[in-house]
Design an enzyme around this catalytic site. Sequence first.
Site, short mmCIF file in Angstrom:
data_model
loop_
_atom_site.label_atom_id
_atom_site.label_comp_id
_atom_site.label_asym_id
_atom_site.label_seq_id
_atom_site.Cartn_x
_atom_site.Cartn_y
_atom_site.Cartn_z
N SER A 117 -91.58 27.49 -4.78
CA SER A 117 -91.32 27.08 -3.41
C SER A 117 -92.49 26.24 -2.94
O SER A 117 -93.52 26.19 -3.60
CB SER A 117 -91.14 28.30 -2.50
OG SER A 117 -90.85 27.90 -1.16
N CYS A 563 -80.56 16.02 -13.23
CA CYS A 563 -81.30 17.13 -13.84
C CYS A 563 -82.80 16.83 -13.83
O CYS A 563 -83.22 15.79 -14.32
CB CYS A 563 -80.83 17.37 -15.27
SG CYS A 563 -81.82 18.61 -16.14
N CYS A 591 -83.02 25.56 -12.43
CA CYS A 591 -82.95 25.11 -11.04
C CYS A 591 -81.54 25.19 -10.48
O CYS A 591 -81.36 25.21 -9.27
CB CYS A 591 -83.50 23.69 -10.91
SG CYS A 591 -82.42 22.40 -11.57
#
Length: 619
Positions: A117, A563, A591
């Site tokens: 994050s 990607c 992800c």
Amino acid sequence: MPLPLCTLSSQAHHCLRALKSVKKDCLPPLCIARWASTSSVPRITTHYTIHSRNKDKRWEGVNMERFAEEADVVIVGAGPAGLSAAIRLKQLANEYGKEVRVCLVEKAAQIGAHTLSGACLEPRALEELLPDWKERGAPLQTPVTEDKFGILTKNSRIPVPILPGLPMTNHGNYIVRLGHFVNWLGEQAEALGVEVYPGYAAAEVLFHEDGSVKGIATNDVGIQKDGAPKTNFERGLELHAKVTFFAEGCHGHLAKQLYNRYNLREKCQPQSYGIGLKELWLIDEKKWKPGRVEHTVGWPLDRHTYGGSFLYHLNEGEPLVALGFVVGLDYQNPYLSPFKEFQRWKHHPSVEPTFEGGKRIAYGARALNEGGFQSIPKLTFPGGVLIGCSPGFMNVPKIKGTHTAMKSGMLASEAVFNQLTNENLQSKTIGLDVPEYEENLKKSWVWKELYSVRNIRPSCHGVLGVYGGMIYTGIFYWILRGMEPWTLKHPGPDSDQLKPAKDCTPIEYPKPDGKISFDLLSSVALSGTNHEHDQPPHLTLKDDSVPVNKNLAIYDGPEQRFCPAGVYEYVPLETGEGLRLQINAQNCVHCKTCDIKDPSQNINWVVPEGGGGPAYNGM
């Protein structure tokens, strides 16, 4: 059939140890999976979720029995939400003198290794959960001292004042490395008696005959990439519980199944997402401003592509900065590459000087929920609850979701604990249904906060794009604090937003210079990503013919650009005529962008063998 639960505690723990020993032998070198063409359509997918073992003669006679273990609560995912839920359950159990067994499974080899994050943490939920967090040594070392916001044009920066009360205000927040924070939360959970099992991916939801959730099964290990069993094949472990918490993070693969089974998204809008790319840099100490938070919108994105940058100056004893770029996955041009936009942003005249003479030390990427209030599904169902970023509690204009995720886990635990300890409880299903969790969440500050900003993200879909959203924020949020009597809608699923390649202009990206900007593969190497090579690719296709016949034919193969890890490539067929899709699954950083943005919705992300994936150090 699993053996009786009452007799399996020691056997199940033996199974866990056996699985760990198998994993120790599965550390192969990084290499690329290539599939030979065995028919008119080259075979790509070998995973058992697509090709049933029941029809595969290689599996005849293999023992498929699974050991089973019982707990009061099973939690899937050791992120901020899952760990906060575990801690709160044990706090309540200790406070009231009750025995509550809590088991938590996490697919990463170490707690925090898959966590990524920004991150600028609002400590509100942490202060409620662990008021003495400072004394406990929580890794919150950098209080925000300065906020900066700007709009970038190609060659300049327009500063924008951050007025008090706007979502971007960070007074009282902390710049953190979220992986380190999550690891610390794991230590607090284990100290309270939570059983934490890193390296075990929850692969399957189990159900009672009455339709309620029974628990989960961890992934099998010891399977060849062609789908055949290895000599060291081991079945996963079943974990049964009265209530299962699903805290998988953004776009969880089990949550997707639950949405469909229980129709949890019937009364909400489709979730919308962004892809966040991040790097850590050591920079020249003279350019280091500990506690500074910087955000930008604008260049290199056009006004109709939602996104922006962050640059956070950490104070951890060395001149370290965290920087990143977020692109909304509702973008339309199939030629857009979020990774290359990020690399291009670093060359802006107002940005590049920060990194000159510095060194990049880490890279990673993760999808994030951007749907907000409108996209929150039903959160409870018989035998289970959804918490954290799995259902999506991110405050998008704040660019923060850790505090809301933590609070959702705490509220779920409080409601579940009341059910578990209610001696007069009469449940309609074997798995407990806890609607009180959602009711309490709607009475909490989480609901109020998300409701107040509900219109900011969808306001960016007007004629003025992102700038229209900024104007909307200045007028309606700053003045009315979200009390306007309407709720705007999102345009629809992100996978439906791409235009055909023929209707779009290809984007010419500059070549990386190897100093400020970099190529994709050298970036993935910094993520520490690795998977057991000899296992079926966990990026499965429902139909192996779709990538070439539709994605390549109509959209010019957008998966090779969206990607952020170089997983998808179109390479020439061995015959020299045409192209085929190659999936480099060992590069995957988990992800989930491919599962979200694939215009054919043909890609289904499932868990690889536990312990595989990125090895982030405090991302």
